[in-house]
Design an enzyme around this catalytic site. Sequence first.
Site, PDB file in Angstrom:
ATOM      1  CG  ASP A  50      -1.947  -1.066   1.249  1.00 49.82           C
ATOM      2  OD1 ASP A  50      -2.069  -1.770   0.231  1.00 49.82           O
ATOM      3  OD2 ASP A  50      -2.655  -1.207   2.264  1.00 49.82           O
ATOM      4  CG  ASP A  89     -11.320  -1.716  -0.518  1.00 48.89           C
ATOM      5  OD1 ASP A  89     -10.414  -2.553  -0.472  1.00 48.89           O
ATOM      6  OD2 ASP A  89     -11.259  -0.682  -1.214  1.00 48.89           O
TER       7      ASP A  89
HETATM    8  O1  1PR Z   1     -10.597   3.022  -5.235  1.00 54.05           O
HETATM    9  O2  1PR Z   1      -9.667   2.440  -7.462  1.00 54.05           O
HETATM   10  O3  1PR Z   1      -8.709   4.321  -6.142  1.00 54.05           O
HETATM   11  O4  1PR Z   1      -8.360   1.967  -5.464  1.00 54.05           O
HETATM   12  C1  1PR Z   1      -7.829   2.172  -4.192  1.00 54.05           C
HETATM   13  C2  1PR Z   1      -7.140   0.913  -3.768  1.00 54.05           C
HETATM   14  O5  1PR Z   1      -6.443   1.198  -2.560  1.00 54.05           O
HETATM   15  C3  1PR Z   1      -8.105  -0.222  -3.488  1.00 54.05           C
HETATM   16  O6  1PR Z   1      -7.568  -1.408  -4.013  1.00 54.05           O
HETATM   17  C4  1PR Z   1      -8.151  -0.294  -1.962  1.00 54.05           C
HETATM   18  O7  1PR Z   1      -8.240  -1.641  -1.534  1.00 54.05           O
HETATM   19  C5  1PR Z   1      -6.822   0.295  -1.554  1.00 54.05           C
HETATM   20  N1  1PR Z   1      -6.877   1.046  -0.290  1.00 54.05           N
HETATM   21  C6  1PR Z   1      -7.478   2.243  -0.124  1.00 54.05           C
HETATM   22  N2  1PR Z   1      -7.294   2.653   1.161  1.00 54.05           N
HETATM   23  C7  1PR Z   1      -6.584   1.715   1.786  1.00 54.05           C
HETATM   24  C8  1PR Z   1      -6.166   1.760   3.185  1.00 54.05           C
HETATM   25  O8  1PR Z   1      -5.597   0.803   3.715  1.00 54.05           O
HETATM   26  N3  1PR Z   1      -6.418   2.854   3.858  1.00 54.05           N
HETATM   27  N4  1PR Z   1      -5.615  -0.389   1.133  1.00 54.05           N
HETATM   28  C9  1PR Z   1      -6.312   0.700   0.873  1.00 54.05           C
HETATM   29  C10 1PR Z   1      -6.126  -1.578   1.034  1.00 54.05           C
HETATM   30  C11 1PR Z   1      -5.817  -3.624   1.768  1.00 54.05           C
HETATM   31  C12 1PR Z   1      -5.012  -4.728   1.363  1.00 54.05           C
HETATM   32  C13 1PR Z   1      -4.037  -5.026   2.460  1.00 54.05           C
HETATM   33  C14 1PR Z   1      -4.571  -6.312   2.977  1.00 54.05           C
HETATM   34  C15 1PR Z   1      -3.598  -7.166   3.678  1.00 54.05           C
HETATM   35  N5  1PR Z   1      -5.185  -2.421   1.463  1.00 54.05           N
HETATM   36  O9  1PR Z   1      -4.475  -4.636   0.121  1.00 54.05           O
HETATM   37  O10 1PR Z   1      -2.797  -5.005   1.943  1.00 54.05           O
HETATM   38  O11 1PR Z   1      -5.673  -6.011   3.826  1.00 54.05           O
HETATM   39  O12 1PR Z   1      -3.147  -6.600   4.828  1.00 54.05           O
HETATM   40  P1  1PR Z   1      -2.669  -7.505   6.028  1.00 54.05           P
HETATM   41  O13 1PR Z   1      -2.009  -8.710   5.430  1.00 54.05           O
HETATM   42  O14 1PR Z   1      -1.671  -6.674   6.756  1.00 54.05           O
HETATM   43  O15 1PR Z   1      -3.883  -7.832   6.828  1.00 54.05           O
HETATM   44  P2  1PR Z   1      -9.401   2.991  -6.083  1.00 54.05           P
END
Ligand code: 1PR
Length: 536
Positions: free
Chosen positions: A233, A391
Amino acid sequence: ASSDSVVTLLDYGAGNVRSVRNAIRYLGFDVKDVQTPEDILNANRLVFPGVGAFAAAMEVLSKNGMAEALCMYIKEDRPFLGICLGLQLLFEQSEENGPVKGLGLIPGVVGRFDASSGIKVPHIGWNALKVTKESNLLEAIRDHHVYFVHSYRAMPSDANREWISSTCSYGDNFIASVQRGNVHAVQFHPEKSGDVGLSILRHYLDSSSPSTIKKPTKGKANKLAKRVIACLDVRTNNRGDLVVTKGDQYDVREHTKENEVRNLGKPVELASQYYKDGADEICFLNITGFRDFPLGDLPMLQVIRLASEKVFVPLTVGGGIRDFTDGNGRHYSSLEVASEYFRSGADKISIGSDAVYAAEAYLRDGVKTGKSSLEKISQVYGNQAVVVSIDPQRVYVKNPDDVKFKTVKLTNPGPNGEEYAWYQCTVNGGREGRPIGAYELAKAVEELGAGEILLNCIDADGQGTGFVTDLVNLVADAVTLPIIASSGAGAVVHFSEVFRKTSASAALAAGIFHRKEVPISSVKEHMLREHIEVRV
Ligand code: 1PR
């Protein structure tokens, strides 16, 4: 450069061949691009990495005289390597948006995988080869997995038997590679198959180079492997540096006075490390892409460019793929944003928020407009290049009839004894819940052209309590697409658990890798011990 070090590349401009270019350069060769049909005829070695749709490729090749030159070159038995569509185009015909005529050098028709036989289509991931012809190119990699990503395949028959050098089993036994004399073509992607793939390319480019690939001592390749994906991320911190961050249920800020963005390392460095550690794929999510326009965010594109020069497994990039009008009134289409990601070295792009809006509109109006980013990008690049990232957040209910969304029966009841839950889709990094469930969304985006689902879960994100298997099963019921289970990995057993209890094709983790709690190699060793097919 001496002519020995020059490789001629046929890029007809339909998509991303940057990966192939990067791999050739990494191996110490220079790339000369084909501009005219004569460039084909004058090549010493030709690499043809077909991308995009079959019909579009044939049209371009026929119009500019390249098709004729290619046929002549191949008939003269000159050194040729076709990759993916570069293999399929050699056949007589394809059913992809067709029938469409191919170059007709090899007898046979290219058809679609049949999802009704219970397999996930597209065929995405690391699979095993059955080598059927003595071939120096394939000898060293016999027992290893190689990376495939496609929905169409050519089938063996009596008429093309003499060409086949290996097959792969996925639903059917399809043609994985062909070879006759100096002419080679592979359905898989050597440029994305790690060291094993690079060794194939190296051998084709310089047949005197010895192979450095050893037979695996354990974990011989048998079938499609379950993938282990490292996720980065990415966003800018308060000082304006691009950092890899990691949320706690999507909250990426430290709970200190300064409230800074949690910093777990540099994106390119971490990606290269995970590649060396054996990650089967790397995923970059530009997590503030929903508000900061990614084409304005040049460092992110630079990150992808640099990573793709060193990382020879698939790269998925997401965040901010949508239509956008900048401060000067200049309009950018989502297709332009995606194209820029592909040009920078992404192999797949991932759409989050915009796919939710597209699915809502589709379910509301019942018509495909063809105008959503999801539809447009998958029409141009093929659905295998388009991931939809979901999400969802759990919403407890007493009774399944209380909501119009598909629910799951819970093993652990909710805070008020609720026995059911639905999973509500969110947009803008989990900040806003939308009136659509994960099941309904997945079904809709499959119809709109998604090729894979990246299934996060806000409740489990960063908690280390294991993947949410009821959610994975819910979504797996909705689609025939491959599903990447994400969120909640905290220990190696969580990986075997998700692969035992669900049909997930891949498991993605972030925190445990970034905090160096569990190395990727331990995950793979655990999977091997548990007899889960894994790439070693
Ligand atoms: O909406 O097309 O602009 O895409 C935004 C992208 O960014 C989406 O794929 C969304 O999942 C991601 N995203 C947005 N905000 C966050 C955040 O964390 N604040 N991250 C985010 C999402 C989730 C996973 C994470 C797993 C594993 N990250 O990818 O890496 O939950 O984590 P873990 O193993 O530590 O539990 P758009």
